[in-house]
Design a protein around this motif. Structure first.
Motif, short mmCIF file in Angstrom:
data_model
loop_
_atom_site.label_atom_id
_atom_site.label_comp_id
_atom_site.label_asym_id
_atom_site.label_seq_id
_atom_site.Cartn_x
_atom_site.Cartn_y
_atom_site.Cartn_z
N ASP A 51 54.30 14.22 -54.68
CA ASP A 51 54.44 13.64 -53.34
C ASP A 51 53.92 14.57 -52.25
O ASP A 51 54.53 14.69 -51.17
N VAL A 52 52.80 15.23 -52.53
CA VAL A 52 52.17 16.12 -51.55
C VAL A 52 50.94 15.41 -51.00
O VAL A 52 50.10 14.93 -51.77
N MET A 53 50.83 15.35 -49.68
CA MET A 53 49.64 14.78 -49.05
C MET A 53 48.59 15.89 -48.94
O MET A 53 48.85 16.93 -48.31
N PRO A 54 47.42 15.72 -49.54
CA PRO A 54 46.43 16.80 -49.57
C PRO A 54 46.05 17.35 -48.20
O PRO A 54 45.84 18.55 -48.05
N LEU A 55 45.99 16.48 -47.19
CA LEU A 55 45.60 16.94 -45.86
C LEU A 55 46.77 17.55 -45.09
O LEU A 55 46.60 18.02 -43.96
N GLN A 56 47.96 17.56 -45.72
CA GLN A 56 49.11 18.20 -45.11
C GLN A 56 49.61 19.37 -45.97
O GLN A 56 50.66 19.94 -45.70
N ALA A 57 48.84 19.71 -46.99
CA ALA A 57 49.25 20.78 -47.90
C ALA A 57 49.25 22.13 -47.20
O ALA A 57 48.45 22.38 -46.28
N LYS A 58 50.15 23.02 -47.63
CA LYS A 58 50.24 24.37 -47.12
C LYS A 58 49.74 25.35 -48.18
O LYS A 58 49.46 24.97 -49.32
N ARG A 59 49.62 26.61 -47.76
CA ARG A 59 49.17 27.62 -48.71
C ARG A 59 50.07 27.67 -49.94
O ARG A 59 49.58 27.85 -51.07
N ALA A 60 51.37 27.48 -49.74
CA ALA A 60 52.30 27.52 -50.87
C ALA A 60 51.98 26.45 -51.91
O ALA A 60 52.11 26.67 -53.11
N HIS A 61 51.54 25.27 -51.45
CA HIS A 61 51.17 24.21 -52.39
C HIS A 61 49.96 24.62 -53.22
O HIS A 61 49.93 24.37 -54.44
N VAL A 62 48.98 25.24 -52.59
CA VAL A 62 47.79 25.67 -53.33
C VAL A 62 48.17 26.77 -54.33
O VAL A 62 47.66 26.80 -55.45
N GLU A 63 49.07 27.66 -53.93
CA GLU A 63 49.53 28.71 -54.84
C GLU A 63 50.24 28.10 -56.05
O GLU A 63 50.03 28.52 -57.20
N LEU A 64 51.06 27.08 -55.80
CA LEU A 64 51.77 26.41 -56.91
C LEU A 64 50.79 25.68 -57.82
O LEU A 64 50.97 25.65 -59.04
N TYR A 65 49.77 25.07 -57.22
CA TYR A 65 48.74 24.41 -58.02
C TYR A 65 48.02 25.43 -58.90
O TYR A 65 47.76 25.18 -60.09
N LEU A 66 47.73 26.59 -58.35
CA LEU A 66 47.07 27.66 -59.10
C LEU A 66 47.93 28.10 -60.28
O LEU A 66 47.44 28.25 -61.41
N ARG A 67 49.24 28.28 -60.04
CA ARG A 67 50.15 28.68 -61.13
C ARG A 67 50.24 27.60 -62.19
O ARG A 67 50.35 27.89 -63.38
N TRP A 68 50.19 26.34 -61.76
CA TRP A 68 50.24 25.22 -62.71
C TRP A 68 49.02 25.25 -63.63
O TRP A 68 49.15 25.05 -64.85
N LEU A 69 47.85 25.51 -63.07
CA LEU A 69 46.64 25.61 -63.88
C LEU A 69 46.74 26.75 -64.89
O LEU A 69 46.31 26.62 -66.04
N GLN A 70 47.34 27.87 -64.45
CA GLN A 70 47.41 29.06 -65.31
C GLN A 70 48.52 28.96 -66.35
O GLN A 70 48.30 29.26 -67.53
N GLU A 71 49.73 28.56 -65.92
CA GLU A 71 50.91 28.69 -66.77
C GLU A 71 51.30 27.41 -67.50
O GLU A 71 51.96 27.48 -68.53
N ILE A 72 50.91 26.26 -66.97
CA ILE A 72 51.23 24.99 -67.62
C ILE A 72 50.03 24.46 -68.39
O ILE A 72 50.13 24.11 -69.58
N ARG A 73 48.88 24.45 -67.74
CA ARG A 73 47.67 23.98 -68.41
C ARG A 73 47.02 25.06 -69.27
O ARG A 73 46.22 24.74 -70.14
N HIS A 74 47.35 26.31 -69.03
CA HIS A 74 46.81 27.45 -69.81
C HIS A 74 45.28 27.46 -69.83
O HIS A 74 44.66 27.68 -70.86
N PRO A 104 44.35 25.63 -46.09
CA PRO A 104 45.50 26.18 -46.81
C PRO A 104 45.10 27.05 -48.00
O PRO A 104 45.94 27.76 -48.56
N ALA A 105 43.83 27.00 -48.38
CA ALA A 105 43.36 27.79 -49.52
C ALA A 105 42.72 29.10 -49.09
O ALA A 105 42.29 29.89 -49.94
N GLU A 106 42.67 29.35 -47.78
CA GLU A 106 41.91 30.49 -47.27
C GLU A 106 42.40 31.83 -47.81
O GLU A 106 41.60 32.70 -48.15
N PHE A 107 43.70 32.02 -47.88
CA PHE A 107 44.23 33.32 -48.27
C PHE A 107 44.82 33.33 -49.68
O PHE A 107 45.57 34.24 -50.04
N VAL A 108 44.48 32.33 -50.48
CA VAL A 108 44.93 32.30 -51.87
C VAL A 108 44.01 33.18 -52.71
O VAL A 108 42.79 33.01 -52.68
N ARG A 109 44.59 34.11 -53.44
CA ARG A 109 43.78 35.03 -54.25
C ARG A 109 43.34 34.37 -55.54
O ARG A 109 44.12 33.72 -56.23
#
Length: 303
Positions: A51-74, A104-109
């Protein structure tokens, strides 16, 4: 723009999101557009499930998406880095178009990507076995498929998307006109063995795709993968994952193992960045090839 390249939307009635996606994808052509849309689809589906609106996403959402790719999707670091780059580019376009004030992705490492590619190319003997299996196969498309991927270094979409009309001659060479990444066209010279393999596949056809599946339709990447797996089994070649990119990787590593200059390999593989080619060099740390020896031999008369 072809509508099939638009990613799935969270809400079909959201005109701003539809506009933002269309504006971003308009910056790309051909397979680059399709691959960008595919990567954005993954993020949009992730947002939909939370239930996240992409145009209202925050940096934290992008960080969580990154962790999902790494730790859930492997997923591998290179895949995660690519998908984050695609997402960052999308949000950057939104900022340029003044849809968003900041990305929101600007400062995501981004994850660290190892210098060496995790994809293992075939050994010299394994490559020979696959070529022999393709040559001896009753399916006349098999040898052409292996030759185009392994001896020309084509990407699978380039090999399956090339038509008979792309064959021609240039400066005394028989060539294949290849439509590659970034909507770029390249003339690839055909060694005699590859020319024979392609001639066997097309027989007397003057038009249409070079590679056909069992139904006589254009071969797609899924059919190509199935044929390569079947050839690997018949040749007793065991590898963790047999897929078309393994042969493109083998094309690069075999050239480097044969002593072809890195710059020439980069040109043959059509890599925009030499660092991409270097990731394939499994013998990069081989001291027998260290340039110090070449320099010392060149200056031998003074030493």
């Amino acid at each position: 723009m072809d509508t099939h390249t638009l990613p799935a939307l969270l809400n079909a009635d959201d005109p701003m999101l539809r506009l933002a996606l269309a504006a971003h994808l308009a910056r790309y052509k051909g397979q680059s557009r399709a691959h960008t849309a595919s990567d954005l689809n993954v993020y949009l589906r992730w947002c939909l499930e939370r239930d996240v609106m992409p145009l209202q996403a925050k940096r934290a959402h992008v960080e969580l998406y990154l962790r999902w790719l790494q730790e859930i999707r492997h997923l591998r670091p290179s895949t995660v880095s690519r998908r984050l780059s695609v997402l960052a580019a999308f949000y950057r376009t939104c900022v340029i178009d003044q849809i968003l004030d900041h990305s929101p992705a600007e400062f995501v490492r981004r994850p660290h990507v190892p210098l060496e590619s995790p994809t293992l190319g075939l050994s010299h003997l394994q490559f020979e076995a696959i070529l022999t299996a393709g040559r001896d196969s009753a399916n006349r498309n098999d040898f052409a498929l292996v030759a185009m991927l392994g001896l020309l270094g084509l990407r699978v979409f380039e090999a399956t998307g090339t038509d008979v009309q792309a064959l021609g001659e240039a400066r005394g060479h028989r060539v294949l006109r290849v439509h590659g990444k970034g909507d770029k066209t390249a003339l690839v010279p055909l060694p005699p063995a590859v020319g024979r393999a392609i001639d066997r596949a097309i027989e007397d056809r003057a038009a249409g795709p070079i590679l056909l599946d069992r139904r006589g339709q254009r071969m797609d990447r899924h059919a190509a993968t199935r044929r390569l797996k079947a050839l690997a089994r018949s040749a007793n070649v065991t590898t963790a994952r047999m897929h078309p990119h393994v042969l493109r990787h083998t094309f690069v590593t075999t050239m480097l193992d044969a002593g072809v200059d890195l710059r020439d390999v980069q040109v043959a593989a059509r890599h925009a960045d030499p660092r991409t080619t270097m990731r394939y060099d499994r013998a990069r740390n081989n001291l027998d090839r260290h340039p110090n020896y070449i320099l010392a031999a060149f200056m031998a008369s003074a030493t």
